[in-house]
Design an enzyme around this catalytic site. Structure first.
Site, PDB file in Angstrom:
ATOM      1  N   HIS A  61       0.811  -1.368  -0.035  1.00  0.00           N
ATOM      2  CA  HIS A  61       0.229  -0.003  -0.359  1.00  0.00           C
ATOM      3  C   HIS A  61       0.811   1.240   0.069  1.00  0.00           C
ATOM      4  O   HIS A  61       1.433   1.559   1.082  1.00  0.00           O
ATOM      5  CB  HIS A  61      -0.856   0.295   1.406  1.00  0.00           C
ATOM      6  CG  HIS A  61      -1.823   1.577   1.273  1.00  0.00           C
ATOM      7  ND1 HIS A  61      -3.125   1.226   0.388  1.00  0.00           N
ATOM      8  CD2 HIS A  61      -2.043   2.151   1.549  1.00  0.00           C
ATOM      9  CE1 HIS A  61      -3.110   2.878   0.540  1.00  0.00           C
ATOM     10  NE2 HIS A  61      -2.618   3.658   1.378  1.00  0.00           N
ATOM     11  N   ASN A  65      -2.899   9.342 -12.083  1.00  0.00           N
ATOM     12  CA  ASN A  65      -3.684  10.571 -10.895  1.00  0.00           C
ATOM     13  C   ASN A  65      -3.101  10.358 -10.162  1.00  0.00           C
ATOM     14  O   ASN A  65      -2.929   9.693  -9.508  1.00  0.00           O
ATOM     15  CB  ASN A  65      -5.185  10.061 -11.524  1.00  0.00           C
ATOM     16  CG  ASN A  65      -5.855  10.201 -13.383  1.00  0.00           C
ATOM     17  OD1 ASN A  65      -4.859  10.543 -13.536  1.00  0.00           O
ATOM     18  ND2 ASN A  65      -6.814   9.008 -12.875  1.00  0.00           N
ATOM     19  N   GLY A  76      -7.289  14.176  -9.922  1.00  0.00           N
ATOM     20  CA  GLY A  76      -8.340  13.149 -10.044  1.00  0.00           C
ATOM     21  C   GLY A  76      -8.492  11.733  -9.946  1.00  0.00           C
ATOM     22  O   GLY A  76      -8.838  11.239 -10.343  1.00  0.00           O
ATOM     23  N   THR A 121      -8.877   9.183  -7.460  1.00  0.00           N
ATOM     24  CA  THR A 121     -10.518   8.629  -6.508  1.00  0.00           C
ATOM     25  C   THR A 121      -9.653   7.354  -5.763  1.00  0.00           C
ATOM     26  O   THR A 121     -10.052   7.261  -3.934  1.00  0.00           O
ATOM     27  CB  THR A 121     -11.488   8.625  -6.806  1.00  0.00           C
ATOM     28  OG1 THR A 121     -10.670   7.270  -8.176  1.00  0.00           O
ATOM     29  CG2 THR A 121     -11.401   9.553  -8.124  1.00  0.00           C
ATOM     30  N   HIS A 127      -4.452   4.566  -3.373  1.00  0.00           N
ATOM     31  CA  HIS A 127      -3.521   3.177  -3.334  1.00  0.00           C
ATOM     32  C   HIS A 127      -2.278   3.417  -4.487  1.00  0.00           C
ATOM     33  O   HIS A 127      -3.243   3.167  -5.789  1.00  0.00           O
ATOM     34  CB  HIS A 127      -3.965   1.858  -2.801  1.00  0.00           C
ATOM     35  CG  HIS A 127      -3.303   0.590  -3.358  1.00  0.00           C
ATOM     36  ND1 HIS A 127      -3.329   0.050  -2.745  1.00  0.00           N
ATOM     37  CD2 HIS A 127      -2.304   0.629  -4.053  1.00  0.00           C
ATOM     38  CE1 HIS A 127      -2.485  -1.136  -2.505  1.00  0.00           C
ATOM     39  NE2 HIS A 127      -1.651  -0.666  -3.924  1.00  0.00           N
ATOM     40  N   HIS A 169      -1.552   3.603  -8.456  1.00  0.00           N
ATOM     41  CA  HIS A 169      -2.079   2.545  -9.110  1.00  0.00           C
ATOM     42  C   HIS A 169      -1.820   3.132 -11.064  1.00  0.00           C
ATOM     43  O   HIS A 169      -2.154   4.439 -11.011  1.00  0.00           O
ATOM     44  CB  HIS A 169      -3.667   2.589  -9.482  1.00  0.00           C
ATOM     45  CG  HIS A 169      -4.849   3.439  -9.249  1.00  0.00           C
ATOM     46  ND1 HIS A 169      -4.451   3.354  -8.135  1.00  0.00           N
ATOM     47  CD2 HIS A 169      -5.064   4.124 -10.628  1.00  0.00           C
ATOM     48  CE1 HIS A 169      -5.663   4.787  -8.218  1.00  0.00           C
ATOM     49  NE2 HIS A 169      -6.088   4.948  -9.061  1.00  0.00           N
TER      50      HIS A 169
HETATM   51  P1  AMP Z   1      -8.052   7.237  -9.647  1.00  0.00           P
HETATM   52  O1  AMP Z   1      -9.464   8.164  -9.729  1.00  0.00           O
HETATM   53  O2  AMP Z   1      -6.758   7.762 -11.067  1.00  0.00           O
HETATM   54  O3  AMP Z   1      -7.673   7.015  -8.717  1.00  0.00           O
HETATM   55  O4  AMP Z   1      -8.504   5.658 -10.570  1.00  0.00           O
HETATM   56  C1  AMP Z   1      -9.673   4.759  -9.718  1.00  0.00           C
HETATM   57  C2  AMP Z   1      -9.640   3.445 -10.671  1.00  0.00           C
HETATM   58  O5  AMP Z   1     -10.157   3.025 -10.585  1.00  0.00           O
HETATM   59  C3  AMP Z   1     -10.818   3.856 -11.762  1.00  0.00           C
HETATM   60  O6  AMP Z   1     -10.979   4.348 -12.980  1.00  0.00           O
HETATM   61  C4  AMP Z   1     -12.166   2.907 -11.191  1.00  0.00           C
HETATM   62  O7  AMP Z   1     -13.299   2.796 -11.904  1.00  0.00           O
HETATM   63  C5  AMP Z   1     -11.437   2.463 -10.825  1.00  0.00           C
HETATM   64  N1  AMP Z   1     -11.995   0.879 -10.087  1.00  0.00           N
HETATM   65  C6  AMP Z   1     -12.302   2.151  -8.496  1.00  0.00           C
HETATM   66  N2  AMP Z   1     -13.355   0.229  -7.704  1.00  0.00           N
HETATM   67  C7  AMP Z   1     -12.286  -0.221  -8.643  1.00  0.00           C
HETATM   68  C8  AMP Z   1     -12.938  -1.912  -8.625  1.00  0.00           C
HETATM   69  N3  AMP Z   1     -13.315  -2.463  -7.237  1.00  0.00           N
HETATM   70  N4  AMP Z   1     -12.212  -2.502  -9.616  1.00  0.00           N
HETATM   71  C9  AMP Z   1     -12.121  -2.835 -10.677  1.00  0.00           C
HETATM   72  N5  AMP Z   1     -12.034  -0.727 -10.723  1.00  0.00           N
HETATM   73  C10 AMP Z   1     -11.859  -0.163  -9.244  1.00  0.00           C
HETATM   74 ZN    ZN Z   2      -4.100  -0.413  -0.722  1.00  0.00          ZN
END
Ligand code: AMP
Ligand code: ZN
Length: 113
Positions: free
Chosen positions: A45, A86, A92, A94, A97, A99
């Site tokens: 994490h 992001n 942006g 959300t 963690h 990614h």
């Molecule tokens: P960010 O807005 O850059 O933080 O990206 C978060 C991403 O995670 C978004 O594109 C969401 O659609 C995706 N997301 C959120 N929950 C899940 C989930 N349970 N499985 C797969 N993708 C997810």
């Molecule tokens: Zn995490």
């Protein structure tokens, strides 16, 4: 910790996983913004790119390697793709963690929204 990606990593909630090893998991984004939309996630994490430091920056090499392999497997290595991190509220982000979004299968406009 109440982190949705940690829950996916611990297999507490399901995901459409396309790659997994000891350090990294990659799965399909639940709300895809392109024909190919994968998330590449370190298993440790790390909240954001701003929490990368000398103790954990090796993970970035690994993530790039996984991104290259997934691009090849999805046949977007030659056409191109976008690898996006992001960061923070204005970025942006959300899910707090780290990614990497791997987006491809269509032309990506610039500037981003
Ligand atoms: P960010 O807005 O850059 O933080 O990206 C978060 C991403 O995670 C978004 O594109 C969401 O659609 C995706 N997301 C959120 N929950 C899940 C989930 N349970 N499985 C797969 N993708 C997810
Ligand atoms: Zn995490």
């Amino acid at each position: 910790m109440d982190c949705i990606f940690c829950k996916i990593i611990q297999h507490e909630i399901p995901a459409n996983t396309v790659y997994e090893d000891d350090e990294v998991i990659a799965f399909k984004d639940i709300n895809p913004q392109a024909p190919i939309h994968l998330l590449i996630v370190p298993k440790e994490h790390v909240a954001s790119i701003m929490e990368i430091n000398d103790d954990n920056r090796e993970i970035l090499n690994k993530i790039i390697q996984v991104a290259q392999n997934l691009a090849r497997q999805n046949n977007i290595d030659n056409k191109g793709f976008r690898l996006v991190v992001n960061t923070g509220d204005d970025g942006g982000q959300t899910v707090k963690h780290l990614h990497f979004h791997l987006l491809g299968g269509r032309f990506m406009t610039w500037p981003p929204g």
